[in-house]
Motif scaffolding. Structure first.
Motif, PDB file in Angstrom:
ATOM      1  N   GLY A 113      29.618  -9.037 -53.771  1.00 37.58           N
ATOM      2  CA  GLY A 113      28.991  -8.731 -52.490  1.00 37.58           C
ATOM      3  C   GLY A 113      29.926  -8.995 -51.321  1.00 37.58           C
ATOM      4  O   GLY A 113      30.533 -10.065 -51.240  1.00 37.58           O
ATOM      5  N   PHE A 114      30.019  -8.017 -50.428  1.00 42.54           N
ATOM      6  CA  PHE A 114      30.873  -8.118 -49.243  1.00 42.54           C
ATOM      7  C   PHE A 114      30.024  -7.892 -47.992  1.00 42.54           C
ATOM      8  O   PHE A 114      29.745  -6.746 -47.629  1.00 42.54           O
ATOM      9  N   PRO A 115      29.585  -8.955 -47.335  1.00 40.28           N
ATOM     10  CA  PRO A 115      28.810  -8.807 -46.102  1.00 40.28           C
ATOM     11  C   PRO A 115      29.592  -8.019 -45.052  1.00 40.28           C
ATOM     12  O   PRO A 115      30.812  -8.151 -44.950  1.00 40.28           O
ATOM     13  N   CYS A 116      28.857  -7.210 -44.301  1.00 41.09           N
ATOM     14  CA  CYS A 116      29.474  -6.370 -43.273  1.00 41.09           C
ATOM     15  C   CYS A 116      28.517  -6.268 -42.092  1.00 41.09           C
ATOM     16  O   CYS A 116      27.317  -6.073 -42.278  1.00 41.09           O
ATOM     17  N   ASN A 117      29.054  -6.383 -40.886  1.00 41.80           N
ATOM     18  CA  ASN A 117      28.232  -6.329 -39.677  1.00 41.80           C
ATOM     19  C   ASN A 117      28.470  -5.046 -38.879  1.00 41.80           C
ATOM     20  O   ASN A 117      28.156  -4.973 -37.705  1.00 41.80           O
ATOM     21  N   GLN A 118      29.030  -4.021 -39.514  1.00 38.01           N
ATOM     22  CA  GLN A 118      29.398  -2.800 -38.795  1.00 38.01           C
ATOM     23  C   GLN A 118      28.251  -1.819 -38.593  1.00 38.01           C
ATOM     24  O   GLN A 118      28.406  -0.856 -37.864  1.00 38.01           O
ATOM     25  N   MET A 164      29.931 -13.836 -53.649  1.00 36.33           N
ATOM     26  CA  MET A 164      29.810 -13.283 -52.297  1.00 36.33           C
ATOM     27  C   MET A 164      31.104 -13.609 -51.558  1.00 36.33           C
ATOM     28  O   MET A 164      31.634 -14.714 -51.674  1.00 36.33           O
ATOM     29  N   PHE A 165      31.564 -12.650 -50.797  1.00 40.89           N
ATOM     30  CA  PHE A 165      32.827 -12.793 -50.097  1.00 40.89           C
ATOM     31  C   PHE A 165      32.608 -12.896 -48.595  1.00 40.89           C
ATOM     32  O   PHE A 165      31.498 -12.677 -48.100  1.00 40.89           O
ATOM     33  N   ALA A 166      33.672 -13.230 -47.889  1.00 51.60           N
ATOM     34  CA  ALA A 166      33.608 -13.339 -46.434  1.00 51.60           C
ATOM     35  C   ALA A 166      33.298 -11.966 -45.830  1.00 51.60           C
ATOM     36  O   ALA A 166      33.595 -10.932 -46.420  1.00 51.60           O
ATOM     37  N   LYS A 167      32.707 -11.994 -44.666  1.00 53.48           N
ATOM     38  CA  LYS A 167      32.346 -10.772 -43.951  1.00 53.48           C
ATOM     39  C   LYS A 167      33.587  -9.910 -43.735  1.00 53.48           C
ATOM     40  O   LYS A 167      34.646 -10.423 -43.376  1.00 53.48           O
ATOM     41  N   VAL A 168      33.433  -8.609 -43.985  1.00 49.57           N
ATOM     42  CA  VAL A 168      34.545  -7.665 -43.833  1.00 49.57           C
ATOM     43  C   VAL A 168      34.105  -6.445 -43.045  1.00 49.57           C
ATOM     44  O   VAL A 168      32.909  -6.181 -42.909  1.00 49.57           O
ATOM     45  N   ASP A 169      35.089  -5.693 -42.563  1.00 55.53           N
ATOM     46  CA  ASP A 169      34.847  -4.346 -42.051  1.00 55.53           C
ATOM     47  C   ASP A 169      35.129  -3.389 -43.198  1.00 55.53           C
ATOM     48  O   ASP A 169      36.088  -3.579 -43.955  1.00 55.53           O
ATOM     49  N   VAL A 170      34.296  -2.363 -43.332  1.00 60.71           N
ATOM     50  CA  VAL A 170      34.483  -1.379 -44.395  1.00 60.71           C
ATOM     51  C   VAL A 170      34.965  -0.031 -43.857  1.00 60.71           C
ATOM     52  O   VAL A 170      35.273   0.870 -44.628  1.00 60.71           O
ATOM     53  N   ASN A 171      35.028   0.092 -42.545  1.00 61.55           N
ATOM     54  CA  ASN A 171      35.545   1.275 -41.856  1.00 61.55           C
ATOM     55  C   ASN A 171      36.402   0.803 -40.681  1.00 61.55           C
ATOM     56  O   ASN A 171      36.285  -0.335 -40.239  1.00 61.55           O
ATOM     57  N   SER A 229      39.910   0.354 -38.045  1.00 56.73           N
ATOM     58  CA  SER A 229      41.270  -0.199 -38.075  1.00 56.73           C
ATOM     59  C   SER A 229      41.339  -1.605 -38.674  1.00 56.73           C
ATOM     60  O   SER A 229      42.397  -2.026 -39.124  1.00 56.73           O
ATOM     61  N   GLN A 230      40.235  -2.336 -38.685  1.00 59.09           N
ATOM     62  CA  GLN A 230      40.214  -3.691 -39.253  1.00 59.09           C
ATOM     63  C   GLN A 230      39.619  -3.714 -40.672  1.00 59.09           C
ATOM     64  O   GLN A 230      39.306  -4.784 -41.200  1.00 59.09           O
ATOM     65  N   PHE A 282      38.343  -1.874 -49.398  1.00 58.75           N
ATOM     66  CA  PHE A 282      37.415  -0.782 -49.089  1.00 58.75           C
ATOM     67  C   PHE A 282      38.151   0.507 -48.749  1.00 58.75           C
ATOM     68  O   PHE A 282      37.651   1.595 -49.029  1.00 58.75           O
ATOM     69  N   ASN A 283      39.326   0.393 -48.200  1.00 56.98           N
ATOM     70  CA  ASN A 283      40.152   1.581 -47.996  1.00 56.98           C
ATOM     71  C   ASN A 283      40.451   2.219 -49.357  1.00 56.98           C
ATOM     72  O   ASN A 283      40.304   3.431 -49.536  1.00 56.98           O
ATOM     73  N   TYR A 284      40.826   1.394 -50.309  1.00 55.56           N
ATOM     74  CA  TYR A 284      41.115   1.873 -51.661  1.00 55.56           C
ATOM     75  C   TYR A 284      39.868   2.503 -52.298  1.00 55.56           C
ATOM     76  O   TYR A 284      39.912   3.614 -52.829  1.00 55.56           O
ATOM     77  N   LEU A 285      38.744   1.786 -52.273  1.00 46.27           N
ATOM     78  CA  LEU A 285      37.512   2.280 -52.894  1.00 46.27           C
ATOM     79  C   LEU A 285      37.108   3.632 -52.322  1.00 46.27           C
ATOM     80  O   LEU A 285      36.763   4.566 -53.055  1.00 46.27           O
ATOM     81  N   LYS A 286      37.158   3.749 -51.002  1.00 49.58           N
ATOM     82  CA  LYS A 286      36.745   4.994 -50.331  1.00 49.58           C
ATOM     83  C   LYS A 286      37.685   6.141 -50.670  1.00 49.58           C
ATOM     84  O   LYS A 286      37.244   7.284 -50.803  1.00 49.58           O
ATOM     85  N   ASN A 287      38.976   5.843 -50.801  1.00 47.29           N
ATOM     86  CA  ASN A 287      39.931   6.893 -51.164  1.00 47.29           C
ATOM     87  C   ASN A 287      39.747   7.350 -52.607  1.00 47.29           C
ATOM     88  O   ASN A 287      40.005   8.504 -52.929  1.00 47.29           O
ATOM     89  N   GLU A 288      39.306   6.440 -53.454  1.00 45.25           N
ATOM     90  CA  GLU A 288      39.086   6.778 -54.865  1.00 45.25           C
ATOM     91  C   GLU A 288      37.810   7.588 -55.070  1.00 45.25           C
ATOM     92  O   GLU A 288      37.761   8.469 -55.911  1.00 45.25           O
ATOM     93  N   LYS A 289      36.760   7.256 -54.328  1.00 47.21           N
ATOM     94  CA  LYS A 289      35.473   7.954 -54.467  1.00 47.21           C
ATOM     95  C   LYS A 289      34.892   8.242 -53.101  1.00 47.21           C
ATOM     96  O   LYS A 289      34.333   7.379 -52.442  1.00 47.21           O
TER      97      LYS A 289
END
Length: 158
Positions: free
Chosen positions: A61-66, A92-99, A101-102, A107-114
């Motif tokens: 799990g990757f919390p995200c506030n975006q 559970m991991f630290a809060k991240v951005d999934v879209n 510049s940050q 997630f950049n990798y995951l989105k590029n793969e699928k």
């Protein structure tokens, strides 16, 4: 070529976790939020984790506030919410951005793969990526996809 295991992410406790720790497991990687209409999916995600962990499966799990500011808490608040409200035992991991510049490189990798139905960008909380035992991204599921609805796909990889 980069793979899922090439990344490191910080746990909610602040520890750097190399994803090689999960090598050889089937993974469901999810961007989560504590105040979202899809937040009750934590229950189903935890059930999947408990049902299949012994067979080499983990939810990450990757919390995200975006998206709508639906994960405003700090690491301690997120951990407390997940433990007390949903008895979450999966990592559970630290809060991240999934879209943007940050964005976390994972997630950049995951989105590029699928890519998703409307392009590679993640549109909302609880977007899910299914990763096989070799670290290949084999599925992407919309926020509306229920954890139970992914059970057959997960079992096929175990």
């Amino acid at each position: 070529m980069a793979g899922v295991y090439d990344f490191t992410a910080q746990s909610l406790a602040g520890e750097d976790v190399p994803l090689t720790r999960f090598e050889g497991q089937v993974l469901l990687i999810v961007n989560t939020a504590s105040a979202c209409g899809f937040t009750p999916q934590y229950k189903g995600l935890e059930q999947l984790h408990r049902d299949f962990a012994a067979r080499g499966f983990a939810v990450l799990g990757f919390p995200c506030n975006q998206f709508g500011g639906q994960e405003p808490g700090d690491a301690r608040q997120i951990a407390e919410f997940c433990e007390t409200k949903y008895d979450v035992t999966f990592p559970m991991f630290a809060k991240v951005d999934v879209n943007g510049s940050q964005m976390h490189p994972l997630f950049n990798y995951l989105k590029n793969e699928k890519s998703g139905l409307l392009g590679s960008s993640i549109k909302w909380n609880f977007t899910k990526f299914l990763v096989d035992r070799s670290g290949r991204v084999v599925g992407r599921y919309a926020p509306t996809a229920t954890p139970d609805g992914m059970r057959k796909d997960i079992e096929a990889l175990l």
